[in-house]
Design a protein around this motif. Structure first.
Motif, short mmCIF file in Angstrom:
data_model
loop_
_atom_site.label_atom_id
_atom_site.label_comp_id
_atom_site.label_asym_id
_atom_site.label_seq_id
_atom_site.Cartn_x
_atom_site.Cartn_y
_atom_site.Cartn_z
N TRP A 97 0.85 -1.18 0.00
CA TRP A 97 0.00 0.00 0.00
C TRP A 97 0.89 1.24 0.00
CZ3 TRP A 97 -0.71 -3.59 4.10
CH2 TRP A 97 0.12 -3.38 5.19
N ALA A 98 0.33 2.34 -0.43
CA ALA A 98 1.07 3.59 -0.42
C ALA A 98 0.86 4.29 0.92
CB ALA A 98 0.60 4.49 -1.56
N PRO A 99 1.90 4.90 1.48
CA PRO A 99 1.72 5.62 2.74
C PRO A 99 0.92 6.89 2.53
CG PRO A 99 3.94 5.91 1.92
CD PRO A 99 3.29 4.90 1.02
N LYS A 100 0.33 7.37 3.61
CA LYS A 100 -0.47 8.59 3.56
C LYS A 100 0.24 9.72 4.29
CE LYS A 100 -5.12 6.59 3.32
NZ LYS A 100 -6.41 6.50 4.02
N VAL A 101 -0.10 10.94 3.92
CA VAL A 101 0.47 12.13 4.56
C VAL A 101 -0.66 13.12 4.80
CG1 VAL A 101 2.07 14.07 4.32
CG2 VAL A 101 2.71 11.82 3.45
N ARG A 102 -0.72 13.66 6.01
CA ARG A 102 -1.68 14.70 6.33
C ARG A 102 -1.10 16.08 6.05
NH1 ARG A 102 -3.14 14.24 12.39
NH2 ARG A 102 -0.88 14.00 12.49
N GLN A 103 -1.95 17.07 5.93
CA GLN A 103 -1.49 18.46 5.80
C GLN A 103 -0.66 18.85 7.02
OE1 GLN A 103 -1.74 20.52 3.33
NE2 GLN A 103 -1.12 22.45 4.29
N LYS A 104 -1.08 18.38 8.19
CA LYS A 104 -0.36 18.70 9.42
C LYS A 104 1.05 18.13 9.40
CE LYS A 104 -0.92 18.24 14.44
NZ LYS A 104 -1.74 17.63 15.52
N ASP A 105 1.23 16.95 8.79
CA ASP A 105 2.57 16.36 8.70
C ASP A 105 3.51 17.22 7.85
OD1 ASP A 105 1.66 14.23 10.20
OD2 ASP A 105 1.01 13.11 8.43
N ILE A 106 2.99 17.75 6.75
CA ILE A 106 3.81 18.61 5.90
C ILE A 106 4.18 19.89 6.64
CG2 ILE A 106 3.88 19.85 3.70
CD1 ILE A 106 1.87 17.85 2.59
N GLU A 107 3.22 20.44 7.38
CA GLU A 107 3.50 21.65 8.15
C GLU A 107 4.57 21.41 9.21
OE1 GLU A 107 -0.25 22.83 9.70
OE2 GLU A 107 -1.12 23.32 7.73
N HIS A 108 4.49 20.28 9.92
CA HIS A 108 5.51 19.96 10.92
C HIS A 108 6.89 19.79 10.29
CE1 HIS A 108 2.43 18.30 14.08
NE2 HIS A 108 2.48 19.60 14.04
N PHE A 109 6.94 19.14 9.14
CA PHE A 109 8.21 18.92 8.48
C PHE A 109 8.85 20.24 8.06
CE2 PHE A 109 10.58 18.30 4.48
CZ PHE A 109 11.57 17.44 4.93
N LEU A 110 8.05 21.14 7.47
CA LEU A 110 8.58 22.42 7.04
C LEU A 110 8.95 23.31 8.22
CD1 LEU A 110 6.34 23.31 3.96
CD2 LEU A 110 8.80 23.01 3.99
N GLU A 111 8.19 23.21 9.30
CA GLU A 111 8.52 23.99 10.49
C GLU A 111 9.88 23.60 11.04
OE1 GLU A 111 6.62 25.08 14.89
OE2 GLU A 111 5.78 23.46 13.68
N GLN A 139 4.92 -4.81 8.70
CA GLN A 139 4.48 -5.58 7.54
C GLN A 139 2.99 -5.44 7.26
OE1 GLN A 139 5.64 -9.54 8.52
NE2 GLN A 139 7.82 -9.18 8.22
N LYS A 140 2.18 -5.23 8.29
CA LYS A 140 0.73 -5.36 8.12
C LYS A 140 -0.06 -4.07 8.27
CE LYS A 140 0.49 -10.21 9.50
NZ LYS A 140 -0.24 -11.22 10.27
N VAL A 141 0.55 -2.99 8.78
CA VAL A 141 -0.20 -1.77 9.05
C VAL A 141 0.28 -0.67 8.11
CG1 VAL A 141 -0.82 -0.07 10.80
CG2 VAL A 141 -0.46 -2.45 11.46
N ARG A 142 -0.67 0.07 7.56
CA ARG A 142 -0.32 1.21 6.70
C ARG A 142 0.41 2.26 7.53
NH1 ARG A 142 -2.82 3.60 2.09
NH2 ARG A 142 -4.63 2.23 2.30
N HIS A 143 1.39 2.91 6.91
CA HIS A 143 2.21 3.88 7.63
C HIS A 143 2.04 5.27 7.04
CE1 HIS A 143 4.11 0.51 9.59
NE2 HIS A 143 4.30 -0.04 8.40
N ARG A 144 2.33 6.26 7.86
CA ARG A 144 2.45 7.63 7.42
C ARG A 144 3.87 7.86 6.94
NH1 ARG A 144 -2.69 10.05 7.12
NH2 ARG A 144 -3.93 8.40 8.07
N MET A 145 4.02 8.75 5.96
CA MET A 145 5.31 8.92 5.30
C MET A 145 6.42 9.28 6.28
SD MET A 145 6.89 8.87 2.37
CE MET A 145 5.73 9.10 1.04
N ASN A 146 6.17 10.23 7.17
CA ASN A 146 7.20 10.66 8.12
C ASN A 146 6.82 10.33 9.55
OD1 ASN A 146 5.11 12.44 7.99
ND2 ASN A 146 6.35 14.29 8.03
N ASP A 147 6.14 9.21 9.72
CA ASP A 147 5.73 8.77 11.06
C ASP A 147 6.89 8.05 11.72
OD1 ASP A 147 4.47 7.98 13.32
OD2 ASP A 147 3.03 6.64 12.36
#
Length: 764
Positions: free
Chosen positions: A350-364, A667-675
């Motif tokens: 599966w493809a990982p997911k990213v929230r808007q909040k994750d992008i904001e935290h990364f840029l901050e 192996q079994k749980v979907r992940h967030r990109m920068n989790d």
């Protein structure tokens, strides 16, 4: 080593000497250092192997199993009573013919005669007519030769009964029985309540349940009139015509009345089953899983719905999500079949997911590091940042997932900011919206009542004097006197509790899923009151048992199940046959209940750090790890999700000692990109003011409920009538004596008062 294990010291300095004399192989030297730690670590980890339980999760079990669970084994003698009431009325007019031999017009004529019997004054005659109708809904088993025939005629008769207004007639009788103060006071005076105290209610609820369950199930062979009948029934249940309240509200009221102690004779198992099935035609669980069928990265091997696309979050963004994912696969030709696309990724399925909040935290964090200041929620300006950061932001945005919850929250914020310019929100009148509006103001009491019953039915709960009695509709008038009767009643009681747990878990999950789809704050309102009512520790307490024993429990007597018992002669029951139970690998309803409760726990805790900390505080990790022993993919997935969200709080030593579990999560749980869940360095792992988090959420929920459902007449935003003609033309309610003193008032207040023109000029 032996002293540490609790044994006595061995005086023999050579432990292999004695073993050699006995012909045994020499003992291995005790493990040292890393080998000892590795062995302890291996023993401490739960089993997360591939599933071996052949279980197919769905909205419900098979139709026969769902109908069988309506009746307790104690009710079995009443089946023949229903048949006798029907035949006493039917046989004199049938002239030797059986019910299946009549044409549809003759069957309808007899049903109308039975419905007339429900309108008589005599309570006993009304009950006999209701029992005769119940026999029809049960499939006229006296005229059938097989279980399939019984189920066929049960469904056929249910459609006939509904078309002739049976459900409306029984709804009126049910309302009368609920308000029957004499029955309530009689039950309150009794020291022990039995099956006899709920006879009328059980008959009425059984007929209504059979109509709902039989009409709800769709078959390809259904005639067109049945399909239109089903849609009419759904509309009737969702949008009541005769009253402003949906039928589900009446059942919720029965639940709270029972839990308050005012009606201890209410048959709660039947009420909960009917409430669950009434919501299920209206709002199916699997209707939310369409998103996952479109997901090209779905893990087909696991056979799960990934929490509706990782808790669905609405699902309307599914097409956008797929377009974003297509950008990740430039080498895949568009004309290739979907199967090849599914097999193409070599990593996680599966493809990982990213929230808007994750992008904001990364840029901050990046701006603080490289340029020394931040730009708030700006995710477009990348000036001053190195090229690798640009690439990282681009990758994050490609995987960005905007859920319907985020859209609804943003819309709600705008409506709160600009109530005048945006005007009133247009709310679609869906069944879910009608139900929420109906149960809104008493929803806390409904959730508390459901959890009270769930606690009383849980196998880990001990009997207390102050707990509610949920066995009123299973205990016979005369208690068993033989060992065989006691064993049969014990199985019946355990089965009764399992069915209650199944219905409540399915009901709560259904409410959470559909309220989340309808509006996120409706979901949050239900969730918060479940949390306030201690739902999280209750579910953990439920799982703090030998879960394998619960899933493989044999609390059923197949020969007594409906419809088997209606067309087969009952064999002689023995203690050995009762102890043996059935030959099934597992109990479907218990595994279904466990998965439902895990899904509820996931929904309550997802993205809520305060509730995640509750999992940590209540030491849920060892409890959940024991649940991994159940080798079923879907159940393991939701256990691993619950472990994943709290690993950052459990400490490095726990993660180090549970590497097999950590691997299974990966192996079994979907992940967030920068989790950074596996290391505990994530920003969300820092201390938070958890009380403030819940208070902020509660304020948002109250603002939503107040704006949408509270309509004050004297609001400051109410429109003002500035038209002189309409204002003067309004009819005002004047007191009766005004007409007698009207001329005097006119003279004093109007004619005798001078006109002060200067006052008028001053206000120009």
């Amino acid at each position: 080593m032996e002293e540490a294990a609790g044994g006595t010291p061995n005086p023999n300095p050579n432990p292999n000497a004695g073993r050699a004399r006995m012909g045994q192989p020499p003992a291995q030297p005790p493990p040292k250092g890393r080998e000892l730690f590795r062995g302890q670590r291996k023993e401490s980890e739960g089993s997360v192997d591939f599933p071996t339980v052949e279980f197919e999760y769905g909205d419900t079990d098979s139709r026969g199993a769902e109908l069988a669970e309506l009746y307790s084994y104690t009710e079995e003698p009443e089946l023949s009573t229903n048949r006798r009431c029907f035949e006493e009325e039917f046989c004199p007019q049938a002239r030797g013919r059986q019910w299946p031999q009549l044409d549809t017009a003759q069957q309808k004529a007899h049903i109308l005669r039975l419905l007339e019997g429900l309108e008589v004054v005599s309570r006993e005659r009304r009950l006999r007519a209701a029992r005769a109708i119940l026999y029809l809904a049960q499939g006229v088993f006296g005229d059938c030769e097989s279980e399939g025939d019984v189920l066929h005629w049960s469904r056929h008769n249910s459609f006939l009964l509904y078309q002739l207004g049976t459900f409306s007639a029984f709804l009126e009788l049910l309302s009368m029985e609920i308000d029957n103060s004499q029955a309530c006071s009689s039950a309150l005076r009794k020291p022990a309540i039995s099956l006899a105290d709920s006879t009328e209610l059980r008959v009425l609820l059984s007929v209504m349940y059979l109509l709902v369950e039989n009409i709800r199930v769709e078959l390809e062979t259904d005639p067109p009139e049945w399909k239109s009948c089903r849609e009419t029934f759904r509309t009737e249940l969702s949008f009541p015509v005769r009253s402003d309240e949906p039928f589900a509200l009446l059942l919720f009221t029965m639940v709270t009345k029972f839990c308050s102690g005012h009606a201890p004779h209410f048959p709660m198992k039947k009420v909960l089953l009917l409430l669950w099935k009434v919501l299920l035609p209206l709002m199916k669980q699997d209707s939310l899983d369409i998103y996952n069928e479109r997901d090209p990265f779905k893990n087909d091997e696991a056979g799960v719905d990934e929490e509706e696309g990782d808790e669905v979050d609405g699902g309307i963004e599914g097409e956008l999500d797929l377009m974003e994912r297509d950008a990740l696969l430039p080498t895949i030709p568009a004309q290739r079949p979907p199967i090849e696309r599914v097999l193409f990724p070599k990593g996680l399925p599966w493809a990982p997911k990213v929230r808007q909040k994750d992008i904001e935290h990364f840029l901050e964090a990046s701006r603080n590091k490289f340029i020394g200041f931040t730009l708030g929620q700006d995710t477009e300006t990348l000036i001053g940042l190195p090229r690798p950061i640009h690439e990282s932001v681009k990758t994050l945005k490609q995987h960005k997932y905007i859920s319907i919850s985020d859209v609804q929250i943003k819309n709600e914020e705008e409506l709160e900011k600009c109530p005048m310019s945006l005007g009133e929100e247009e709310v679609q009148e869906t069944p879910c919206e009608v139900l929420y509006r109906a149960i809104l103001y008493n929803l806390p009491q409904y959730m508390i009542a459901l959890l009270k019953i769930l606690l009383a039915a849980a196998p880990t709960s001990k009997a207390k004097t102050d707990s509610i009695n949920i066995l009123a509709d299973v205990l016979p008038e005369e208690m068993p006197i033989t060992v065989l009767q006691s064993m049969k009643l014990g199985i019946d009681v355990n089965r009764h509790k399992e069915i209650i747990v199944k219905s409540i878990s399915a009901l709560l999950l259904l409410l959470l899923k559909h309220f989340k789809l309808n509006h996120i704050y409706q979901f949050e309102y239900v969730s918060q009151h479940l949390v306030f009512a201690n739902c999280i520790p209750l579910i953990l307490k439920f799982f703090n048992q030998n879960i394998m024993s619960y899933i493989t429990a044999k609390n059923s007597i197949s020969v007594l199940d409906y419809p088997h018992c209606t067309v087969h002669d009952l064999p002689e029951l023995t203690a050995e046959s009762l102890e043996a139970g059935d030959n099934n690998q597992f109990c479907w309803r218990n595994l279904f209940s466990c998965i439902n409760l895990l899904r509820i726990l996931n929904k309550l805790t997802k993205w809520k750090h305060s509730r995640t900390m509750m999992l940590v505080v209540f030491k849920s990790a060892p409890i959940l790890k024991r649940a991994l022993k159940v080798k079923q993919a879907m159940m393991q997935l939701y256990v691993l999700k619950l472990l994943k969200i709290q690993t950052k709080y459990l400490g490095r030593q726990w993660r180090k000692s549970n590497m097999k579990t950590m691997s299974a999560i990966y192996q079994k749980v979907r992940h967030r990109m920068n989790d950074d869940w596996a290391y505990g360095n994530d920003i969300d792992a820092r201390p938070w003011d958890f009380q403030a988090e819940e208070c902020t959420l509660r304020a948002s929920i109250e603002a939503f409920n107040s704006r949408r459902y509270d309509k004050p007449q004297d609001s400051e935003f109410a429109p003002v009538d500035n038209c002189l003609q309409s204002v003067l033309g309004q009819r005002l309610e004047l007191p009766e004596d005004f007409h007698y003193s009207y001329e005097l008032w006119l003279e004093r207040e109007v004619f005798s008062q001078p006109i002060r023109w200067e006052e008028l000029l001053r206000y120009q």
